[in-house]
Design an enzyme around this catalytic site. Structure first.
Site, mmCIF file in Angstrom:
data_model
loop_
_atom_site.group_PDB
_atom_site.id
_atom_site.type_symbol
_atom_site.label_atom_id
_atom_site.label_comp_id
_atom_site.label_asym_id
_atom_site.label_seq_id
_atom_site.Cartn_x
_atom_site.Cartn_y
_atom_site.Cartn_z
ATOM 1 N N HIS A 244 -0.584 -40.771 -25.842
ATOM 2 C CA HIS A 244 -1.236 -41.958 -26.372
ATOM 3 C C HIS A 244 -1.114 -42.045 -27.892
ATOM 4 C CE1 HIS A 244 -4.892 -44.735 -26.754
ATOM 5 N NE2 HIS A 244 -4.066 -45.360 -25.951
ATOM 6 N N LYS B 145 -9.505 -48.464 -33.394
ATOM 7 C CA LYS B 145 -10.336 -47.292 -33.088
ATOM 8 C C LYS B 145 -10.777 -46.687 -34.424
ATOM 9 C CE LYS B 145 -6.670 -47.140 -29.843
ATOM 10 N NZ LYS B 145 -7.249 -47.811 -28.752
ATOM 11 N N LYS C 214 0.423 -42.680 -31.644
ATOM 12 C CA LYS C 214 1.291 -43.679 -32.273
ATOM 13 C C LYS C 214 1.647 -43.119 -33.653
ATOM 14 C CE LYS C 214 -2.122 -46.022 -29.806
ATOM 15 N NZ LYS C 214 -1.543 -45.960 -28.493
ATOM 16 N N ASP D 224 11.196 -39.943 -43.572
ATOM 17 C CA ASP D 224 11.777 -39.001 -44.537
ATOM 18 C C ASP D 224 10.930 -37.740 -44.708
ATOM 19 O OD1 ASP D 224 13.906 -40.707 -44.925
ATOM 20 O OD2 ASP D 224 13.026 -41.688 -46.676
ATOM 21 N N ASP E 265 -22.096 -42.868 -42.602
ATOM 22 C CA ASP E 265 -22.872 -42.871 -43.850
ATOM 23 C C ASP E 265 -22.129 -43.514 -45.017
ATOM 24 O OD1 ASP E 265 -24.955 -41.614 -42.563
ATOM 25 O OD2 ASP E 265 -24.338 -39.596 -43.158
ATOM 26 N N HIS F 189 -8.303 -53.869 -30.519
ATOM 27 C CA HIS F 189 -7.690 -52.614 -30.089
ATOM 28 C C HIS F 189 -7.874 -51.496 -31.113
ATOM 29 C CE1 HIS F 189 -4.221 -49.963 -28.785
ATOM 30 N NE2 HIS F 189 -4.771 -50.249 -27.624
#
Length: 367
Positions: free
Chosen positions: A62, A287, A64, A69, A292, A285
Site C-alpha cells: 500500500h 491520511k 506510495k 536520484d 498539539d 483520500h
C-alpha cells in the site's frame, strides 16, 4: 506517466518500477512491455498467479514511494491513477495529501523501497534490452507523441511541500509560493514502516502513542476509519481528558462497504465528545494526523486492521510546529467543505442503513 518514465529511461536514467499485484491488476501488460523495452526494470509484489494467490492474497503493498536520484522522496497518499486528475467519469473531485522529503529521511524511504524490491518478482522474463540504442522502437502512447501535461511546472514551498500544476485541471489546485533552499528549515522526521512480517504493528503503536500523549488537540484526516478497540479507546479517552479531537472523514467512500463500516463508530465518538466531520466536496483520500499543533504524521496507512497488520505501509512523523501549522491550515480549509456529524443523525438512520452498517462492520478485518 508511462511516457514520462520511458522518456527518462531512453535518456539514460536508471528506473525501477514496483506495482502491487492486486491494486495495479488493471495496469496493461503492453505498457509493462514498452517499459521493459526502454530499459525500465519492472517488478510486482504478490502477483495474482499461482501459488501467490493462495498464500499471499491478503498481503498488499500500500506504499506510495518515488525516489529521485537517491536525494529526494515523494510519499503520502497519492497513487497514480486518472481519478487523481478529477477527470475520471463518475468519480469527480479527489482530495489527497502528499509531500516531498530531502535529506537523511529520503534514505530511510529508499531502504523501504529496496526491501520491497527484493520481495517483488519480475513481471516478464528478462529479455535483451535494445531500446537504448534504438529509441524509435519505443513509441509513446499519447497521440502525436506529445505529452498531455508539460514537465517541470511544480514550485517548491517551505518544508519541501510540492503542489503540482500538472493537476491544474482539478478544481482549486494550490500552487505554493516558491522558496529557496536556504529559506527551508530542517525538520526532524521519524520514518515508520509497517509490514505483516513484523511481530509488532509498528504504525498502530505509533498512532496509539501520539493519541495518548496529546495534551491540547488531535486532528485526524482518514478515508477508511475502522479502528480497533485500543485506537478507539485512545481517541475517546483523549476527548474525556479535555483534548480537542476532530476527525475528518469522507461522506463518500470508495468502496461503499468501507464507508458503511466506518459509520458504526461515529455515534459513540460524538457521544464521547469527538467532533466528527464528513467531507462532502468529493472523494477524500488523505491520511494525516496532527498532535498539539507541533507534531504531524503523514503517510499511506489508514486506521484499520488491514493497514496495521496486513499491508506494507510507510508513514513519516514530523517534529516541527511550522509543518503542523501548514497541515492544520489545510485541515481548516477542508472543514469549510465538510458537514458536522450529529448524534441525532446517527440515531435516526433508517433501519436498512443500520443493518447494512453492522454487516459491513463484521467484514471490517478484511476491508
Amino acid at each position: 506517466m508511462t511516457d514520462a518514465l520511458i522518456d527518462r529511461a531512453l535518456s539514460g536514467v536508471n528506473i525501477r518500477f514496483i506495482r502491487d499485484g492486486l491494486g495495479s491488476r488493471s495496469f496493461p501488460k503492453h505498457a509493462i512491455r514498452r517499459m521493459k523495452e526502454a530499459g525500465i526494470e519492472c517488478r510486482t509484489i504478490f502477483p495474482l498467479r499461482f501459488p501467490w494467490i493462495l498464500s499471499n492474497l491478503t498481503y498488499r503493498d500500500h506504499c506510495k514511494i518515488v525516489i529521485i536520484d537517491g536525494k529526494e522522496t515523494f510519499m503520502g497518499g497519492i497513487n497514480v491513477g486518472d481519478e487523481y486528475t478529477g477527470m475520471k467519469p463518475n468519480t469527480g473531485f479527489w482530495h489527497d495529501t502528499h509531500m516531498r522529503i530531502t535529506g537523511e529521511s529520503a534514505n530511510d524511504a529508499k531502504a523501504v523501497f529496496e526491501a520491497h524490491w527484493k520481495l517483488a518478482s519480475p513481471d516478464i522474463p528478462h529479455t535483451p534490452i535494445t531500446a537504448r540504442n534504438n529509441p524509435e522502437s519505443v513509441q509513446r502512447s499519447h497521440p502525436n507523441n506529445e505529452y498531455p501535461f508539460p514537465f517541470g511546472k511544480t514550485e517548491r514551498s517551505a518544508f519541501g511541500w510540492e503542489w503540482g500544476s500538472e493537476l491544474g485541471t482539478t478544481e482549486s489546485t494550490r500552487i505554493a509560493k516558491a522558496s529557496s533552499p536556504e529559506d527551508t528549515p530542517s525538520v526532524y522526521i521519524q520514518m515508520f514502516e509497517g509490514n505483516p512480517s513484523l511481530p509488532t504493528p509498528v504504525i498502530r503503536e505509533m498512532h496509539f502513542i501520539c493519541l495518548t500523549q496529546a495534551t491540547r488537540s488531535i486532528d485526524i484526516v482518514n478515508p477508511y476509519f475502522i479502528p480497533d478497540a485500543d485506537i478507539l479507546m485512545a481517541i475517546k479517552t483523549a476527548a474525556a481528558r479535555g483534548v480537542r479531537v476532530r476527525l475528518l472523514v469522507p461522506q463518500r467512500v470508495i468502496p461503499k462497504v468501507a464507508g458503511a463500516a466506518s459509520r458504526t463508530y461515529y455515534g459513540e465518538l460524538v457521544e464521547a465528545g469527538v467532533h466528527v466531520f464528513q467531507y462532502n466536496k468529493g472523494v477524500l483520500h488523505a491520511k494525516v494526523l496532527i498532535i498539539d499543533g507541533e507534531i504531524a504524521e503523514l503517510g499511506s496507512s489508514n486506521y484499520d486492521l488491514r493497514s496495521y497488520r496486513l499491508n506494507y505501509e510507510i508513514c513519516a512523523v514530523m517534529y516541527h510546529s511550522d509543518v503542523a501549522r501548514e497541515l492544520t491550515e489545510q485541515f481548516e480549509r477542508d472543514l469549510a467543505e465538510a458537514t458536522p456529524y450529529r448524534l441525532e443523525d446517527h440515531v435516526n438512520r433508517p433501519s436498512s442503513e443500520r443493518m447494512l452498517d453492522q454487516a459491513a462492520r463484521l467484514l471490517s478485518p478484511l476491508l
